[in-house]
Design a protein around this motif. Sequence first.
Motif, PDB file in Angstrom:
ATOM      1  N   LEU A 374      40.823  31.063  46.094  1.00  0.00           N
ATOM      2  CA  LEU A 374      39.523  31.419  45.533  1.00  0.00           C
ATOM      3  C   LEU A 374      39.753  31.853  44.092  1.00  0.00           C
ATOM      4  N   ALA A 375      39.041  31.245  43.152  1.00  0.00           N
ATOM      5  CA  ALA A 375      39.252  31.575  41.747  1.00  0.00           C
ATOM      6  C   ALA A 375      37.967  31.374  40.970  1.00  0.00           C
ATOM      7  N   PRO A 376      37.655  32.302  40.045  1.00  0.00           N
ATOM      8  CA  PRO A 376      36.528  32.089  39.130  1.00  0.00           C
ATOM      9  C   PRO A 376      36.918  31.103  38.023  1.00  0.00           C
ATOM     10  N   ASP A 377      35.912  30.656  37.279  1.00  0.00           N
ATOM     11  CA  ASP A 377      36.195  29.700  36.208  1.00  0.00           C
ATOM     12  C   ASP A 377      37.001  30.316  35.073  1.00  0.00           C
ATOM     13  N   VAL A 378      36.903  31.629  34.905  1.00  0.00           N
ATOM     14  CA  VAL A 378      37.629  32.306  33.823  1.00  0.00           C
ATOM     15  C   VAL A 378      38.365  33.501  34.404  1.00  0.00           C
ATOM     16  N   ASP A 379      39.429  33.887  33.717  1.00  0.00           N
ATOM     17  CA  ASP A 379      40.158  35.082  34.147  1.00  0.00           C
ATOM     18  C   ASP A 379      39.450  36.338  33.656  1.00  0.00           C
ATOM     19  N   CYS A 380      38.893  36.290  32.456  1.00  0.00           N
ATOM     20  CA  CYS A 380      38.179  37.425  31.889  1.00  0.00           C
ATOM     21  C   CYS A 380      36.980  36.907  31.101  1.00  0.00           C
ATOM     22  N   ALA A 381      35.959  37.733  30.990  1.00  0.00           N
ATOM     23  CA  ALA A 381      34.767  37.363  30.236  1.00  0.00           C
ATOM     24  C   ALA A 381      34.231  38.588  29.513  1.00  0.00           C
ATOM     25  N   ASP A 382      33.865  38.408  28.224  1.00  0.00           N
ATOM     26  CA  ASP A 382      33.255  39.479  27.446  1.00  0.00           C
ATOM     27  C   ASP A 382      31.742  39.358  27.561  1.00  0.00           C
ATOM     28  N   VAL A 383      31.093  40.508  27.744  1.00  0.00           N
ATOM     29  CA  VAL A 383      29.653  40.537  27.951  1.00  0.00           C
ATOM     30  C   VAL A 383      29.035  41.418  26.871  1.00  0.00           C
ATOM     31  N   ASP A 384      28.096  40.854  26.109  1.00  0.00           N
ATOM     32  CA  ASP A 384      27.426  41.617  25.066  1.00  0.00           C
ATOM     33  C   ASP A 384      26.460  42.627  25.691  1.00  0.00           C
ATOM     34  N   ALA A 385      26.020  43.554  24.867  1.00  0.00           N
ATOM     35  CA  ALA A 385      25.115  44.607  25.328  1.00  0.00           C
ATOM     36  C   ALA A 385      23.823  43.997  25.875  1.00  0.00           C
ATOM     37  N   GLY A 386      23.510  44.316  27.114  1.00  0.00           N
ATOM     38  CA  GLY A 386      22.291  43.843  27.765  1.00  0.00           C
ATOM     39  C   GLY A 386      22.295  42.366  28.119  1.00  0.00           C
ATOM     40  N   ALA A 387      23.373  41.652  27.840  1.00  0.00           N
ATOM     41  CA  ALA A 387      23.427  40.207  28.126  1.00  0.00           C
ATOM     42  C   ALA A 387      23.806  39.966  29.587  1.00  0.00           C
ATOM     43  N   THR A 388      23.543  38.706  30.029  1.00  0.00           N
ATOM     44  CA  THR A 388      23.879  38.292  31.394  1.00  0.00           C
ATOM     45  C   THR A 388      24.781  37.068  31.334  1.00  0.00           C
ATOM     46  N   VAL A 389      25.870  37.111  32.094  1.00  0.00           N
ATOM     47  CA  VAL A 389      26.826  36.004  32.133  1.00  0.00           C
ATOM     48  C   VAL A 389      26.997  35.574  33.587  1.00  0.00           C
ATOM     49  N   GLU A 390      26.854  34.275  33.828  1.00  0.00           N
ATOM     50  CA  GLU A 390      27.067  33.724  35.171  1.00  0.00           C
ATOM     51  C   GLU A 390      28.446  33.088  35.234  1.00  0.00           C
ATOM     52  N   ILE A 391      29.227  33.513  36.209  1.00  0.00           N
ATOM     53  CA  ILE A 391      30.609  33.043  36.349  1.00  0.00           C
ATOM     54  C   ILE A 391      30.741  32.329  37.689  1.00  0.00           C
ATOM     55  N   PRO A 392      30.942  30.984  37.692  1.00  0.00           N
ATOM     56  CA  PRO A 392      31.150  30.260  38.952  1.00  0.00           C
ATOM     57  C   PRO A 392      32.471  30.658  39.605  1.00  0.00           C
ATOM     58  N   VAL A 393      32.452  30.766  40.916  1.00  0.00           N
ATOM     59  CA  VAL A 393      33.643  31.079  41.707  1.00  0.00           C
ATOM     60  C   VAL A 393      33.802  29.965  42.736  1.00  0.00           C
ATOM     61  N   ARG A 394      34.996  29.384  42.814  1.00  0.00           N
ATOM     62  CA  ARG A 394      35.227  28.212  43.658  1.00  0.00           C
ATOM     63  C   ARG A 394      36.239  28.533  44.752  1.00  0.00           C
ATOM     64  N   LEU A 395      35.902  28.110  45.992  1.00  0.00           N
ATOM     65  CA  LEU A 395      36.794  28.253  47.144  1.00  0.00           C
ATOM     66  C   LEU A 395      37.323  26.875  47.515  1.00  0.00           C
ATOM     67  N   ASP A 396      38.640  26.754  47.668  1.00  0.00           N
ATOM     68  CA  ASP A 396      39.275  25.492  48.060  1.00  0.00           C
ATOM     69  C   ASP A 396      40.186  25.727  49.252  1.00  0.00           C
ATOM     70  N   VAL A 397      40.119  24.804  50.219  1.00  0.00           N
ATOM     71  CA  VAL A 397      41.017  24.831  51.381  1.00  0.00           C
ATOM     72  C   VAL A 397      41.681  23.472  51.494  1.00  0.00           C
ATOM     73  N   ALA A 398      42.807  23.414  52.194  1.00  0.00           N
ATOM     74  CA  ALA A 398      43.557  22.167  52.297  1.00  0.00           C
ATOM     75  C   ALA A 398      42.925  21.177  53.265  1.00  0.00           C
ATOM     76  N   ASP A 399      42.294  21.670  54.335  1.00  0.00           N
ATOM     77  CA  ASP A 399      41.755  20.761  55.347  1.00  0.00           C
ATOM     78  C   ASP A 399      40.528  21.398  55.995  1.00  0.00           C
ATOM     79  N   VAL A 400      39.705  20.540  56.610  1.00  0.00           N
ATOM     80  CA  VAL A 400      38.521  21.048  57.300  1.00  0.00           C
ATOM     81  C   VAL A 400      38.944  21.735  58.589  1.00  0.00           C
ATOM     82  N   ALA A 401      38.139  22.684  59.027  1.00  0.00           N
ATOM     83  CA  ALA A 401      38.459  23.444  60.242  1.00  0.00           C
ATOM     84  C   ALA A 401      37.190  24.115  60.738  1.00  0.00           C
ATOM     85  N   ASP A 402      37.323  24.807  61.874  1.00  0.00           N
ATOM     86  CA  ASP A 402      36.239  25.613  62.427  1.00  0.00           C
ATOM     87  C   ASP A 402      36.632  27.078  62.345  1.00  0.00           C
ATOM     88  N   GLY A 403      35.748  27.917  61.820  1.00  0.00           N
ATOM     89  CA  GLY A 403      36.025  29.345  61.757  1.00  0.00           C
ATOM     90  C   GLY A 403      35.431  29.957  60.502  1.00  0.00           C
TER      91      GLY A 403
END
Length: 733
Positions: A374-403
């Motif tokens: 599981l990893a976000p698109d960036v390691d760190c992000a600077d946010v200005d005063a009152g600003a909003t930043v959307e950071i995508p986070v991606r989950l990857d697995v090697a194979d499909v499964a149940d659980g």
Amino acid sequence: MGDAPATDAAREDLCRPGKIVDGVRADGVAIIAMGLMTSEGQAATDDLDRNRLQAIAEGVAGTESCGTTPVPANVTNGAFLNAEDANALNRLFAQMGALLEGLTPGESFNCPDSDCVDGRLQIPVDPGVGGFRLVVEVDPGAPDLQLAAPDGTTTVLDSRVSSISGATTSLLESGSLQTVDVATSGGAEATGVWTLITDPSVTALVDLYYFWDVTLTVEAPAGVVIGESSPVTIVVRDAAGAPIDLSAYESADLVAGIDGIETIFAPTGEGWTADVAVPVDAAVTSMQVHGSVSAVTAPHGIELGPIRVERQLTTEFPPSFPTLAPAQLDLGRMEGSTSAEAVLTVTGAERGGTRVCFGAAELMAPAAAGSVSLAPDVDCADVDAGATVEIPVRLDVADVADGRVAGTLPVQLHGVDPGEPIAVDVPVTATMIRPINPTTALGLLLLLVLGALLCAWATAVVTRRWYGSYRLGRFAKYVSVPVTVGASGPRRRDDAPELVSPAEFRALSPSARGRLMEFTAGPVEHRVKFPIFPLAEPRALVRGAHGTAVPVTHNPRSTTDPAERLTDFPGSVGFVILTERPLAGAAPETIAGTLLLVIDPGDTSTVAQLLPDRLAELARVNWSAEVTRAHEAWEALSRPAGKQADLAAGSRTGADRRGRTPAAGNAPTPRDHTDPAAASAPPPPRSGPGAPPPRGATPASHDAAPPRTPARSDGDRPHPPPAQVPPPPPPRR
């Protein structure tokens, strides 16, 4: 249950943390386990098996566990009950319903006994009790139950809803089970001892449950601020939402925790409170607060509860730090997918710029999924005063499964002012679902459908062969006599005064007994024919046993073969006349043959008792049509094979004109005889001028059609007049 390898593997798939049971609980589904287990007999089960089943529902039982334990407070738990025999299932379901509704079980009673003298069961209700439930199992024919209030008022429990002394009663009946709810709402006039009145002459099994009728709330009036101490309270409220005074109870106890860790809450009179501090170096975006309250009433010491509550409290960051949303990152359902995405929204502080950094996620996933990251698109992000930043986070697995995938994503929040950052663990969840291969699913579906069709086909074939057979008992007998058939029916060709008498019946051979596919009685062979289609009815057929002959039976349907005729199962009904080939120039109004009757009286009747009804059936046949059909059939048998087929088709059409019409007085009827025990052998053959001619010889003149005027043959001896036939029995209804 058990310890076979396949059972162990299935239990592993169910109960390993993060597998099926955890997924079901996390989806908000309550697992209800109802065991039909006995400790005695061939099907006895031991405590290990009981504990394993209970653990699937409740998480832990004895030494067994299933899923993540202890069961997290943010998932739905289940319940387990056991019954020793199937007859207890009705009460078992009622008990399960009471537990799921949050009722507190009291005692069980067997009225009448020492606790239920003369069928009167006392039920105490103290202040603070919201009501009670009675689950009563009693014979459906027993008198209606009665209920007496503390002030002496009595009501008969015969309506769905009624009122008594400020309380409301409701009744639900299902067979022998009656469920009675009494809602007192804590009223003073409903406080005291109630009495259930049952009929002392019948046994009534009674289970008692109590309502508390309160709710719990988790409140944080000032919010929960990271780095500060924030009060959190748990309050007991009545049905109207008002806090209740816990001093009215003998005792009231709270067991509470935060994020699964037991926490001490101090009593306040209306509830309990605790100061919660979220450390800056191990902050969380939200916390799960759960509590369970039980109480004991006074003066009767009635146990109430537990009443449970769970609430997710979102933490707040100090004003100089950025904020995160959502508090919990849910990546949804991964159906056949090896990746998923979600978005973390970071909002900057109003005073100035801030910074957010992400660490390495710690995750737990099904073993079949292989490696997981599981990893976000960036390691760190600077946010200005009152600003909003959307950071995508991606989950990857090697194979499909149940659980389920569960874990945390570490986040460091740097504020406006210099100093230590706030370390936050954001909870992460996802649900993995293995896809179904459409080709494999279709193949399995077709295989199952084919298997079902084959099973149905085999069942139909076996059933048809079981029921499509002749069934003759050891007392079955038959008779065959020479007759001439004319428009008035069959008549004997010899000097016998009756068409058939009981003394002429003889026993069938030992091989013609039981359930048979074929048997022979006299000159007639009976057999069964099964059509190719398994749902088609099997057909009972007769034909000559010693050569070609044209049969006539009580069944109006014909076959394609003129030498065969349909009859009916079980082989001891109706009649068969095996006609002989007419000689050249023979009168078409009559035909010679042999009458066969098979009667199976069983061990409760006799041939003499059944014979009159069987002979009466002869009067319901259109004999003129039958004689004509027999002549046509013999003519067809004398033609080449191709022309026989043409006539066979015509015979099926001709069967339509063979409508049966009652013809009272046309056929002979025997006198009333009893069935002699020794009359198993046929009468000796007759000789002399009155004897029937041998087969193939020129028939005597009395075998021809009867003339319109009296005539004599075989010397001066006249034909015996036909006996009178009793009127046919009334039509069957």
